[in-house]
Scaffold this motif. Sequence first.
Motif, PDB file in Angstrom:
ATOM      1  N   LEU A   1       0.833  -1.200   0.000  1.00 26.34           N
ATOM      2  CA  LEU A   1       0.000   0.000   0.000  1.00 26.34           C
ATOM      3  C   LEU A   1       0.873   1.258   0.000  1.00 26.34           C
ATOM      4  O   LEU A   1       0.546   2.253  -0.649  1.00 26.34           O
ATOM      5  CB  LEU A   1      -0.931   0.004   1.211  1.00 26.34           C
ATOM      6  CG  LEU A   1      -1.873   1.218   1.323  1.00 26.34           C
ATOM      7  CD1 LEU A   1      -2.759   1.324   0.091  1.00 26.34           C
ATOM      8  CD2 LEU A   1      -2.725   1.140   2.588  1.00 26.34           C
ATOM      9  N   GLU A   2       1.992   1.210   0.712  1.00 23.56           N
ATOM     10  CA  GLU A   2       2.905   2.353   0.722  1.00 23.56           C
ATOM     11  C   GLU A   2       3.517   2.578  -0.652  1.00 23.56           C
ATOM     12  O   GLU A   2       3.721   3.722  -1.084  1.00 23.56           O
ATOM     13  CB  GLU A   2       3.991   2.136   1.767  1.00 23.56           C
ATOM     14  CG  GLU A   2       3.481   2.198   3.198  1.00 23.56           C
ATOM     15  CD  GLU A   2       4.547   1.768   4.188  1.00 23.56           C
ATOM     16  OE1 GLU A   2       5.169   2.645   4.808  1.00 23.56           O
ATOM     17  OE2 GLU A   2       4.760   0.549   4.337  1.00 23.56           O
ATOM     18  N   LEU A   3       3.822   1.488  -1.355  1.00 27.39           N
ATOM     19  CA  LEU A   3       4.348   1.617  -2.717  1.00 27.39           C
ATOM     20  C   LEU A   3       3.287   2.205  -3.633  1.00 27.39           C
ATOM     21  O   LEU A   3       3.593   3.016  -4.515  1.00 27.39           O
ATOM     22  CB  LEU A   3       4.808   0.249  -3.233  1.00 27.39           C
ATOM     23  CG  LEU A   3       5.897  -0.451  -2.419  1.00 27.39           C
ATOM     24  CD1 LEU A   3       6.274  -1.777  -3.060  1.00 27.39           C
ATOM     25  CD2 LEU A   3       7.125   0.437  -2.288  1.00 27.39           C
ATOM     26  N   PHE A   4       2.042   1.808  -3.427  1.00 25.09           N
ATOM     27  CA  PHE A   4       0.928   2.390  -4.177  1.00 25.09           C
ATOM     28  C   PHE A   4       0.814   3.883  -3.873  1.00 25.09           C
ATOM     29  O   PHE A   4       0.584   4.705  -4.765  1.00 25.09           O
ATOM     30  CB  PHE A   4      -0.357   1.653  -3.809  1.00 25.09           C
ATOM     31  CG  PHE A   4      -1.574   2.097  -4.570  1.00 25.09           C
ATOM     32  CD1 PHE A   4      -1.553   2.220  -5.953  1.00 25.09           C
ATOM     33  CD2 PHE A   4      -2.756   2.383  -3.903  1.00 25.09           C
ATOM     34  CE1 PHE A   4      -2.676   2.628  -6.650  1.00 25.09           C
ATOM     35  CE2 PHE A   4      -3.884   2.791  -4.586  1.00 25.09           C
ATOM     36  CZ  PHE A   4      -3.849   2.913  -5.970  1.00 25.09           C
ATOM     37  N   PHE A   5       0.989   4.219  -2.608  1.00 22.72           N
ATOM     38  CA  PHE A   5       0.959   5.610  -2.149  1.00 22.72           C
ATOM     39  C   PHE A   5       2.015   6.430  -2.889  1.00 22.72           C
ATOM     40  O   PHE A   5       1.798   7.601  -3.220  1.00 22.72           O
ATOM     41  CB  PHE A   5       1.227   5.623  -0.644  1.00 22.72           C
ATOM     42  CG  PHE A   5       0.897   6.910   0.049  1.00 22.72           C
ATOM     43  CD1 PHE A   5      -0.344   7.102   0.627  1.00 22.72           C
ATOM     44  CD2 PHE A   5       1.837   7.926   0.140  1.00 22.72           C
ATOM     45  CE1 PHE A   5      -0.650   8.298   1.280  1.00 22.72           C
ATOM     46  CE2 PHE A   5       1.540   9.112   0.789  1.00 22.72           C
ATOM     47  CZ  PHE A   5       0.296   9.305   1.363  1.00 22.72           C
ATOM     48  N   ASP A   6       3.172   5.824  -3.170  1.00 21.16           N
ATOM     49  CA  ASP A   6       4.277   6.538  -3.809  1.00 21.16           C
ATOM     50  C   ASP A   6       3.989   6.909  -5.258  1.00 21.16           C
ATOM     51  O   ASP A   6       4.714   7.724  -5.844  1.00 21.16           O
ATOM     52  CB  ASP A   6       5.557   5.707  -3.749  1.00 21.16           C
ATOM     53  CG  ASP A   6       6.184   5.708  -2.356  1.00 21.16           C
ATOM     54  OD1 ASP A   6       5.772   6.555  -1.532  1.00 21.16           O
ATOM     55  OD2 ASP A   6       7.073   4.878  -2.098  1.00 21.16           O
ATOM     56  N   LEU A   7       2.964   6.313  -5.853  1.00 24.36           N
ATOM     57  CA  LEU A   7       2.608   6.686  -7.221  1.00 24.36           C
ATOM     58  C   LEU A   7       2.240   8.164  -7.299  1.00 24.36           C
ATOM     59  O   LEU A   7       2.496   8.827  -8.312  1.00 24.36           O
ATOM     60  CB  LEU A   7       1.446   5.824  -7.718  1.00 24.36           C
ATOM     61  CG  LEU A   7       1.739   4.327  -7.915  1.00 24.36           C
ATOM     62  CD1 LEU A   7       0.479   3.594  -8.318  1.00 24.36           C
ATOM     63  CD2 LEU A   7       2.833   4.141  -8.968  1.00 24.36           C
ATOM     64  N   VAL A   8       1.639   8.673  -6.239  1.00 15.25           N
ATOM     65  CA  VAL A   8       1.309  10.103  -6.198  1.00 15.25           C
ATOM     66  C   VAL A   8       2.584  10.929  -6.198  1.00 15.25           C
ATOM     67  O   VAL A   8       2.648  11.993  -6.813  1.00 15.25           O
ATOM     68  CB  VAL A   8       0.448  10.423  -4.958  1.00 15.25           C
ATOM     69  CG1 VAL A   8       0.155  11.913  -4.881  1.00 15.25           C
ATOM     70  CG2 VAL A   8      -0.845   9.652  -5.000  1.00 15.25           C
ATOM     71  N   PHE A   9       3.596  10.438  -5.485  1.00 20.63           N
ATOM     72  CA  PHE A   9       4.876  11.142  -5.440  1.00 20.63           C
ATOM     73  C   PHE A   9       5.490  11.219  -6.834  1.00 20.63           C
ATOM     74  O   PHE A   9       6.068  12.242  -7.206  1.00 20.63           O
ATOM     75  CB  PHE A   9       5.813  10.419  -4.468  1.00 20.63           C
ATOM     76  CG  PHE A   9       7.027  11.224  -4.081  1.00 20.63           C
ATOM     77  CD1 PHE A   9       6.907  12.366  -3.316  1.00 20.63           C
ATOM     78  CD2 PHE A   9       8.294  10.825  -4.479  1.00 20.63           C
ATOM     79  CE1 PHE A   9       8.023  13.100  -2.949  1.00 20.63           C
ATOM     80  CE2 PHE A   9       9.415  11.553  -4.115  1.00 20.63           C
ATOM     81  CZ  PHE A   9       9.277  12.696  -3.350  1.00 20.63           C
ATOM     82  N   VAL A  10       5.377  10.140  -7.604  1.00 18.36           N
ATOM     83  CA  VAL A  10       5.878  10.141  -8.981  1.00 18.36           C
ATOM     84  C   VAL A  10       5.192  11.244  -9.781  1.00 18.36           C
ATOM     85  O   VAL A  10       5.836  12.010 -10.508  1.00 18.36           O
ATOM     86  CB  VAL A  10       5.633   8.777  -9.656  1.00 18.36           C
ATOM     87  CG1 VAL A  10       6.046   8.819 -11.125  1.00 18.36           C
ATOM     88  CG2 VAL A  10       6.396   7.679  -8.938  1.00 18.36           C
ATOM     89  N   PHE A  11       3.870  11.324  -9.639  1.00 19.90           N
ATOM     90  CA  PHE A  11       3.123  12.339 -10.374  1.00 19.90           C
ATOM     91  C   PHE A  11       3.537  13.746  -9.955  1.00 19.90           C
ATOM     92  O   PHE A  11       3.703  14.636 -10.805  1.00 19.90           O
ATOM     93  CB  PHE A  11       1.623  12.132 -10.137  1.00 19.90           C
ATOM     94  CG  PHE A  11       0.744  13.134 -10.829  1.00 19.90           C
ATOM     95  CD1 PHE A  11       0.897  13.412 -12.172  1.00 19.90           C
ATOM     96  CD2 PHE A  11      -0.244  13.814 -10.130  1.00 19.90           C
ATOM     97  CE1 PHE A  11       0.101  14.345 -12.819  1.00 19.90           C
ATOM     98  CE2 PHE A  11      -1.050  14.742 -10.756  1.00 19.90           C
ATOM     99  CZ  PHE A  11      -0.881  15.008 -12.107  1.00 19.90           C
ATOM    100  N   ALA A  12       3.727  13.955  -8.645  1.00 27.30           N
ATOM    101  CA  ALA A  12       4.148  15.273  -8.160  1.00 27.30           C
ATOM    102  C   ALA A  12       5.516  15.647  -8.721  1.00 27.30           C
ATOM    103  O   ALA A  12       5.741  16.801  -9.122  1.00 27.30           O
ATOM    104  CB  ALA A  12       4.177  15.290  -6.635  1.00 27.30           C
ATOM    105  N   LEU A  13       6.440  14.696  -8.749  1.00 29.82           N
ATOM    106  CA  LEU A  13       7.772  14.970  -9.293  1.00 29.82           C
ATOM    107  C   LEU A  13       7.693  15.298 -10.778  1.00 29.82           C
ATOM    108  O   LEU A  13       8.416  16.172 -11.270  1.00 29.82           O
ATOM    109  CB  LEU A  13       8.691  13.767  -9.064  1.00 29.82           C
ATOM    110  CG  LEU A  13       9.089  13.467  -7.617  1.00 29.82           C
ATOM    111  CD1 LEU A  13       9.943  12.209  -7.561  1.00 29.82           C
ATOM    112  CD2 LEU A  13       9.838  14.634  -7.007  1.00 29.82           C
ATOM    113  N   THR A  14       6.831  14.585 -11.496  1.00 30.92           N
ATOM    114  CA  THR A  14       6.653  14.878 -12.921  1.00 30.92           C
ATOM    115  C   THR A  14       6.133  16.298 -13.117  1.00 30.92           C
ATOM    116  O   THR A  14       6.604  17.030 -14.003  1.00 30.92           O
ATOM    117  CB  THR A  14       5.669  13.873 -13.543  1.00 30.92           C
ATOM    118  OG1 THR A  14       6.172  12.548 -13.376  1.00 30.92           O
ATOM    119  CG2 THR A  14       5.482  14.138 -15.030  1.00 30.92           C
TER     120      THR A  14
END
Length: 381
Positions: free
Chosen positions: A19-32
Amino acid sequence: MSSAVSDEAEGGQTRASTLELFFDLVFVFALTQLTHAFGAHPGWPALGRVALVFAIMWWMYSGYVWLTNEVAPNSTVRRTALMLGMFGFFVIALAIPGAFAGSGIAFGLGYLLVNVVHSALFWVNGGTQASAAALRIVPPNAVSAILVLVGGCVHGWPRYGCWIVALVVQIATPYLSDPGGFVIRTAHFCERHGLVLLVALGESVVAVGASLHADTVTVPLVAMVGLGLTLSYVLWWAYFGLDDERGEHALAALAGPRRGRPAVLAYGYALYPMLLGVILTAAGIGTVLAHGNSPVPVAQALALSGGVALYFFGQSCFRLVLGIPRAWIRLVVALAVLATAPIGVAWVAWGQLVALLVVGYGLVIADDNLGIRAGDHSAYV
């Protein structure tokens, strides 16, 4: 009893959950979003805006690592709350391109939601010691969240002022409230922050592909793509080759109550310039692919070399805080790679990228050899 075993005995998490790895998908989008925001108008003003927005976001994102280190997402209520926090971060990421224009209120509301969920989860579900420690940081976190929201409601310099003050409050929080009250399970804590950095480096790879606009894939283009991917690999190796495990061992060697302050400095403050450096590097690689065999403007050249330099500067701070040997060498690497910026301005874009690889990777390998001779080892060495 070993540190890892005692940590597990205390409860909480010792390894990252899916679930934390899933949570990190948002971080990817923010960095993009941040990479595109800087790449669209590179220069000092854009750098300042990106650095400020990312710093505000990073404080709470790192806070969620501290949260899940204590509060495992092992119930429906906890998972639902984490998804609500994930939604808040997604709103923040959506608002990034217009954060200093019409999307300021959305940015502020998203940040307020993230803050409230974080505080509530810590207070209700944390252990006695962690809940007490979390309550001590609720007031400064609430002040920063209100400042971010107020800043989103005003325009111009007042918005900058509110958000800068909010950032100052965040930076001062660990000194206003002792973070030693939190139980830090080093295996999970270090792995989670490492995964965040890995996600950021992965975004730089995505940026390589997203920067390709050519209808025909030519040999020179493939060569430059290879250089860009190699640079991402160098940044990955520079941290995950040895320092990732050395950092975990150094933090685990400290007694539980003494881990708080070094954890904040190493994985909060020091990781920030590393992550910001990845954002700038991703934008710089995109510039190289766009210019190819021609010179690049000063701002873009500084973004590429400066981004890599920021990464190594942050790693130098990381080593210094945790007592990892040869922190000074990473500082030398930072200065050396920064010196390659004029090559892209005076000659060609790909020449700067080649120089970055030769200088940066060469010095990293030399540093690694010193470590190996001193007895350092990791899963990769």
